[in-house]
Motif scaffolding. Structure first.
Motif, PDB file in Angstrom:
ATOM      1  N   MET A   1      56.023 -18.350   6.375  1.00  0.00           N
ATOM      2  CA  MET A   1      56.329 -18.434   7.772  1.00  0.00           C
ATOM      3  C   MET A   1      55.784 -19.737   8.338  1.00  0.00           C
ATOM      4  O   MET A   1      54.651 -20.109   8.058  1.00  0.00           O
ATOM      5  N   GLN A   2      56.619 -20.408   9.116  1.00  0.00           N
ATOM      6  CA  GLN A   2      56.203 -21.695   9.674  1.00  0.00           C
ATOM      7  C   GLN A   2      55.702 -21.512  11.097  1.00  0.00           C
ATOM      8  O   GLN A   2      56.204 -20.687  11.848  1.00  0.00           O
ATOM      9  N   GLU A   3      54.743 -22.335  11.438  1.00  0.00           N
ATOM     10  CA  GLU A   3      54.207 -22.318  12.784  1.00  0.00           C
ATOM     11  C   GLU A   3      54.559 -23.633  13.461  1.00  0.00           C
ATOM     12  O   GLU A   3      54.631 -24.679  12.827  1.00  0.00           O
ATOM     13  N   ALA A   4      54.766 -23.563  14.755  1.00  0.00           N
ATOM     14  CA  ALA A   4      55.069 -24.764  15.520  1.00  0.00           C
ATOM     15  C   ALA A   4      53.783 -25.563  15.700  1.00  0.00           C
ATOM     16  O   ALA A   4      52.727 -25.025  16.012  1.00  0.00           O
ATOM     17  N   SER A   5      53.893 -26.853  15.502  1.00  0.00           N
ATOM     18  CA  SER A   5      52.716 -27.696  15.672  1.00  0.00           C
ATOM     19  C   SER A   5      52.890 -28.566  16.909  1.00  0.00           C
ATOM     20  O   SER A   5      53.992 -28.829  17.365  1.00  0.00           O
ATOM     21  N   PHE A   6      51.786 -29.020  17.405  1.00  0.00           N
ATOM     22  CA  PHE A   6      51.806 -29.890  18.584  1.00  0.00           C
ATOM     23  C   PHE A   6      52.478 -31.224  18.252  1.00  0.00           C
ATOM     24  O   PHE A   6      53.208 -31.779  19.064  1.00  0.00           O
ATOM     25  N   GLN A   7      52.244 -31.740  17.047  1.00  0.00           N
ATOM     26  CA  GLN A   7      52.842 -33.005  16.622  1.00  0.00           C
ATOM     27  C   GLN A   7      54.364 -32.873  16.518  1.00  0.00           C
ATOM     28  O   GLN A   7      55.113 -33.783  16.877  1.00  0.00           O
ATOM     29  N   GLY A   8      54.830 -31.759  16.013  1.00  0.00           N
ATOM     30  CA  GLY A   8      56.269 -31.528  15.924  1.00  0.00           C
ATOM     31  C   GLY A   8      56.909 -31.458  17.307  1.00  0.00           C
ATOM     32  O   GLY A   8      58.022 -31.965  17.530  1.00  0.00           O
ATOM     33  N   PHE A   9      56.210 -30.842  18.245  1.00  0.00           N
ATOM     34  CA  PHE A   9      56.709 -30.763  19.626  1.00  0.00           C
ATOM     35  C   PHE A   9      56.799 -32.146  20.263  1.00  0.00           C
ATOM     36  O   PHE A   9      57.800 -32.492  20.885  1.00  0.00           O
ATOM     37  N   ILE A  10      55.757 -32.953  20.080  1.00  0.00           N
ATOM     38  CA  ILE A  10      55.746 -34.316  20.635  1.00  0.00           C
ATOM     39  C   ILE A  10      56.845 -35.157  19.995  1.00  0.00           C
ATOM     40  O   ILE A  10      57.554 -35.905  20.682  1.00  0.00           O
ATOM     41  N   ARG A  11      57.028 -35.033  18.686  1.00  0.00           N
ATOM     42  CA  ARG A  11      58.059 -35.795  17.986  1.00  0.00           C
ATOM     43  C   ARG A  11      59.453 -35.406  18.504  1.00  0.00           C
ATOM     44  O   ARG A  11      60.294 -36.264  18.766  1.00  0.00           O
ATOM     45  N   THR A  12      59.692 -34.107  18.697  1.00  0.00           N
ATOM     46  CA  THR A  12      60.975 -33.636  19.229  1.00  0.00           C
ATOM     47  C   THR A  12      61.197 -34.143  20.649  1.00  0.00           C
ATOM     48  O   THR A  12      62.294 -34.569  21.006  1.00  0.00           O
ATOM     49  N   LEU A  13      60.153 -34.122  21.456  1.00  0.00           N
ATOM     50  CA  LEU A  13      60.243 -34.622  22.822  1.00  0.00           C
ATOM     51  C   LEU A  13      60.569 -36.117  22.846  1.00  0.00           C
ATOM     52  O   LEU A  13      61.399 -36.568  23.646  1.00  0.00           O
ATOM     53  N   ILE A  14      59.954 -36.890  21.965  1.00  0.00           N
ATOM     54  CA  ILE A  14      60.230 -38.336  21.878  1.00  0.00           C
ATOM     55  C   ILE A  14      61.669 -38.563  21.434  1.00  0.00           C
ATOM     56  O   ILE A  14      62.358 -39.456  21.957  1.00  0.00           O
ATOM     57  N   TYR A  15      62.167 -37.780  20.486  1.00  0.00           N
ATOM     58  CA  TYR A  15      63.562 -37.917  20.053  1.00  0.00           C
ATOM     59  C   TYR A  15      64.529 -37.630  21.209  1.00  0.00           C
ATOM     60  O   TYR A  15      65.506 -38.348  21.402  1.00  0.00           O
TER      61      TYR A  15
END
Length: 93
Positions: free
Chosen positions: A1-15
């Motif tokens: 099971m994958q968990e959402a990370s803060f870095q992934g959220f920031i990267r998605t927001l930048i995209y």
């Protein structure tokens, strides 16, 4: 099971922000050209319609036959409906 990370959220927001600005920049470049093409095409269609309407053989009469309408039996006077009385207003000092 994958968990959402803060870095992934920031990267998605930048995209998302980058894609937004890229689309905005490209729209400023290409939208005026697209509008110009649409206006030119509409002008050409309008000119074609005008030329067709002027050269339409159904609207032209090939011979100059006279049409005589007998108006002897037609009513010459029409009564207008009276809506109300006319009242003349005077200015009071």
């Amino acid at each position: 099971m994958q968990e959402a990370s803060f870095q992934g959220f920031i990267r998605t927001l930048i995209y998302i922000i980058a894609i937004y600005y890229i689309i905005k920049f490209l729209a400023r470049l290409f939208l005026p050209l697209l509008v110009k093409k649409v206006v030119e095409k509409a002008g050409e269609n309008f000119q074609k319609q005008q030329q067709y309407a002027q050269g339409n053989p159904w609207q032209k009469t090939p011979n100059n036959d006279e049409i005589i309408i007998d108006t002897a039996n037609a009513k010459k006077t029409r009564e207008t409906k009276k809506v109300g009385d006319y009242v003349d207003y005077e200015e009071i000092d």
